[in-house]
Design a protein around this motif. Sequence first.
Motif, PDB file in Angstrom:
ATOM      1  N   PRO A   1       0.914  -1.237   0.031  1.00 40.37           N
ATOM      2  CA  PRO A   1      -0.029   0.056  -0.079  1.00 40.37           C
ATOM      3  C   PRO A   1       0.892   1.198  -0.180  1.00 40.37           C
ATOM      4  CG  PRO A   1      -0.127  -0.913   2.098  1.00 40.37           C
ATOM      5  CD  PRO A   1       0.650  -1.871   1.194  1.00 40.37           C
ATOM      6  N   MET A   2       0.311   2.300  -0.603  1.00 40.13           N
ATOM      7  CA  MET A   2       1.243   3.579  -0.837  1.00 40.13           C
ATOM      8  C   MET A   2       0.859   4.304   0.246  1.00 40.13           C
ATOM      9  SD  MET A   2       3.273   3.423  -3.526  1.00 40.13           S
ATOM     10  CE  MET A   2       3.770   1.818  -2.893  1.00 40.13           C
ATOM     11  N   ARG A   3       1.408   5.602   0.419  1.00 42.89           N
ATOM     12  CA  ARG A   3       1.063   6.512   1.498  1.00 42.89           C
ATOM     13  C   ARG A   3      -0.306   6.842   1.828  1.00 42.89           C
ATOM     14  NH1 ARG A   3       4.654   8.040   4.437  1.00 42.89           N
ATOM     15  NH2 ARG A   3       6.160   8.154   2.852  1.00 42.89           N
ATOM     16  N   LYS A   4      -0.462   6.773   3.094  1.00 42.68           N
ATOM     17  CA  LYS A   4      -2.012   7.020   3.432  1.00 42.68           C
ATOM     18  C   LYS A   4      -3.133   6.158   2.830  1.00 42.68           C
ATOM     19  CE  LYS A   4      -1.084  11.155   4.829  1.00 42.68           C
ATOM     20  NZ  LYS A   4      -0.479  11.447   6.249  1.00 42.68           N
ATOM     21  N   GLY A   5      -2.466   4.814   2.259  1.00 40.19           N
ATOM     22  CA  GLY A   5      -3.493   3.810   1.811  1.00 40.19           C
ATOM     23  C   GLY A   5      -3.769   3.958   0.411  1.00 40.19           C
TER      24      GLY A   5
ATOM     25  N   ILE B   1       5.460  10.376  -6.361  1.00 43.95           N
ATOM     26  CA  ILE B   1       6.837  10.470  -6.287  1.00 43.95           C
ATOM     27  C   ILE B   1       6.912  11.774  -6.497  1.00 43.95           C
ATOM     28  CG2 ILE B   1       8.682   9.732  -7.474  1.00 43.95           C
ATOM     29  CD1 ILE B   1       7.203   7.247  -8.468  1.00 43.95           C
ATOM     30  N   ALA B   2       7.944  12.347  -5.555  1.00 42.64           N
ATOM     31  CA  ALA B   2       8.308  13.607  -5.713  1.00 42.64           C
ATOM     32  C   ALA B   2       9.598  13.891  -6.746  1.00 42.64           C
ATOM     33  CB  ALA B   2       8.887  14.515  -4.266  1.00 42.64           C
TER      34      ALA B   2
ATOM     35  N   LEU C   1       8.289  15.982   2.079  1.00 38.46           N
ATOM     36  CA  LEU C   1       8.672  14.867   1.366  1.00 38.46           C
ATOM     37  C   LEU C   1       8.342  13.487   2.024  1.00 38.46           C
ATOM     38  CD1 LEU C   1      12.090  16.267  -0.026  1.00 38.46           C
ATOM     39  CD2 LEU C   1      10.307  15.678  -1.440  1.00 38.46           C
ATOM     40  N   ARG C   2       8.559  13.749   3.540  1.00 39.95           N
ATOM     41  CA  ARG C   2       8.392  12.405   4.394  1.00 39.95           C
ATOM     42  C   ARG C   2       6.825  12.141   4.439  1.00 39.95           C
ATOM     43  NH1 ARG C   2       9.341  14.152   9.913  1.00 39.95           N
ATOM     44  NH2 ARG C   2       7.122  14.813   9.711  1.00 39.95           N
ATOM     45  N   ASP C   3       6.157  13.182   4.863  1.00 43.78           N
ATOM     46  CA  ASP C   3       4.425  12.765   4.880  1.00 43.78           C
ATOM     47  C   ASP C   3       3.785  12.714   3.573  1.00 43.78           C
ATOM     48  OD1 ASP C   3       5.229  12.930   7.469  1.00 43.78           O
ATOM     49  OD2 ASP C   3       4.582  15.188   7.691  1.00 43.78           O
TER      50      ASP C   3
ATOM     51  N   ASP D   1       5.629   8.767  -1.607  1.00 37.12           N
ATOM     52  CA  ASP D   1       6.171   7.417  -1.304  1.00 37.12           C
ATOM     53  C   ASP D   1       7.515   7.241  -1.640  1.00 37.12           C
ATOM     54  OD1 ASP D   1       3.580   6.291  -0.449  1.00 37.12           O
ATOM     55  OD2 ASP D   1       2.923   7.027  -2.615  1.00 37.12           O
ATOM     56  N   ALA D   2       8.212   8.106  -2.683  1.00 38.37           N
ATOM     57  CA  ALA D   2       9.503   8.065  -2.966  1.00 38.37           C
ATOM     58  C   ALA D   2       9.882   9.401  -3.446  1.00 38.37           C
ATOM     59  CB  ALA D   2       9.628   7.094  -4.162  1.00 38.37           C
ATOM     60  N   ILE D   3      11.445   9.556  -3.723  1.00 37.55           N
ATOM     61  CA  ILE D   3      11.757  10.778  -4.703  1.00 37.55           C
ATOM     62  C   ILE D   3      12.712  10.383  -5.619  1.00 37.55           C
ATOM     63  CG2 ILE D   3      13.259  12.840  -3.989  1.00 37.55           C
ATOM     64  CD1 ILE D   3      12.551  12.387  -1.077  1.00 37.55           C
ATOM     65  N   LEU D   4      12.532  11.028  -6.865  1.00 41.06           N
ATOM     66  CA  LEU D   4      13.329  10.859  -7.774  1.00 41.06           C
ATOM     67  C   LEU D   4      14.057  12.090  -7.991  1.00 41.06           C
ATOM     68  CD1 LEU D   4      14.212   9.358 -10.365  1.00 41.06           C
ATOM     69  CD2 LEU D   4      12.405  10.429 -11.662  1.00 41.06           C
TER      70      LEU D   4
END
Length: 88
Positions: free
Chosen positions: A5-9, A15-16, A70-72, A75-78
């Motif tokens: 599951p991704m951020r917050k479900g 992705i940033a 970014l944290r909250d 799900d990922a950072i490119l």
Amino acid sequence: MTNVPMRKGGPNARIAVLPGDGIGKEVTPESIKVLRAAVKRPLEFVALDWGADKFLREGVTLPAGAVEMLRDEFDAILFGALGDPRVP
């Protein structure tokens, strides 16, 4: 690969995208194409203008609250290449 599951479900991976400087701005769009082709789930890419140009314009590398955002919210950072010679 497991269906994690991704951020917050939510169903999409959020992705940033920090393209960086120089060649980072050139290769990041191609990286996004590769990720879209390789990943089975929907991806949401959010471009953030936090490279050398922002620093030279505003004197700030990351805006206030950037790390928490970014944290909250992602799900990922490119993260593209950095290293503009105009930035000490």
